[in-house]
Scaffold this motif. Sequence first.
Motif, mmCIF file in Angstrom:
data_model
loop_
_atom_site.group_PDB
_atom_site.id
_atom_site.type_symbol
_atom_site.label_atom_id
_atom_site.label_comp_id
_atom_site.label_asym_id
_atom_site.label_seq_id
_atom_site.Cartn_x
_atom_site.Cartn_y
_atom_site.Cartn_z
ATOM 1 N N ASN A 21 7.174 9.516 38.845
ATOM 2 C CA ASN A 21 7.876 9.255 37.593
ATOM 3 C C ASN A 21 8.280 10.521 36.861
ATOM 4 O O ASN A 21 9.278 10.526 36.168
ATOM 5 C CB ASN A 21 7.035 8.371 36.666
ATOM 6 C CG ASN A 21 7.243 6.910 36.971
ATOM 7 O OD1 ASN A 21 8.232 6.536 37.582
ATOM 8 N ND2 ASN A 21 6.311 6.085 36.547
ATOM 9 N N ASN A 22 7.500 11.604 36.993
ATOM 10 C CA ASN A 22 7.874 12.820 36.269
ATOM 11 C C ASN A 22 8.146 13.973 37.222
ATOM 12 O O ASN A 22 7.939 15.116 36.893
ATOM 13 C CB ASN A 22 6.817 13.186 35.219
ATOM 14 C CG ASN A 22 5.423 13.242 35.797
ATOM 15 O OD1 ASN A 22 5.265 13.411 37.004
ATOM 16 N ND2 ASN A 22 4.421 13.106 34.962
ATOM 17 N N LYS A 85 10.454 19.350 37.416
ATOM 18 C CA LYS A 85 10.543 18.240 36.470
ATOM 19 C C LYS A 85 12.016 17.900 36.242
ATOM 20 O O LYS A 85 12.875 18.789 36.281
ATOM 21 C CB LYS A 85 9.907 18.610 35.127
ATOM 22 C CG LYS A 85 8.461 19.079 35.223
ATOM 23 C CD LYS A 85 7.530 17.930 35.502
ATOM 24 C CE LYS A 85 6.088 18.377 35.560
ATOM 25 N NZ LYS A 85 5.347 17.856 36.684
ATOM 26 N N PRO A 86 12.331 16.638 35.952
ATOM 27 C CA PRO A 86 13.729 16.285 35.653
ATOM 28 C C PRO A 86 14.265 17.152 34.523
ATOM 29 O O PRO A 86 13.574 17.404 33.535
ATOM 30 C CB PRO A 86 13.624 14.819 35.228
ATOM 31 C CG PRO A 86 12.394 14.306 35.911
ATOM 32 C CD PRO A 86 11.438 15.474 35.905
ATOM 33 N N SER A 109 16.074 12.760 37.794
ATOM 34 C CA SER A 109 14.935 11.868 37.998
ATOM 35 C C SER A 109 15.117 11.187 39.341
ATOM 36 O O SER A 109 16.241 10.923 39.765
ATOM 37 C CB SER A 109 14.886 10.804 36.902
ATOM 38 O OG SER A 109 14.652 11.414 35.657
#
Length: 135
Positions: A21-22, A85-86, A109
Amino acid sequence: EGGKCTASTQDCLNHMAKNLNNRGWVGIEMDDEGGIDKMVVTRVVEDSPAERAGFRKGDVMVAVNGVAYSENNQKSLKDVQYSMKPGADFTYTVARHGKKVDLMVELGSIPDNVKAEWIGNHMMDHAEIQMASNE
């Protein structure tokens, strides 16, 4: 890598979902059969950060943020991977037609369908372990 996952299937699923998710996403698939220092881009995902940055099929990965892809740099490469990270900007150096090319990538993401594929592929390893142990 380097062995089967030993976590329970549910623990592993929860861990993977949380981590993905991250995590930043580039959008390339690579063939690493030649080793870490000969990874070749086999696919650039359409509408991905990689496509926007100019990655091409056949590019050979040289470095990321100045860290060379080599056996000696495994820990440094892991550290770079954990910092993805996005929204973060990364510079990839690739070899293309004998020249080194720097590609600036703003990580995205991970799309839900990609997460599902990665998790599903890993869960198949769990299924194989469980089937093998039930024989």
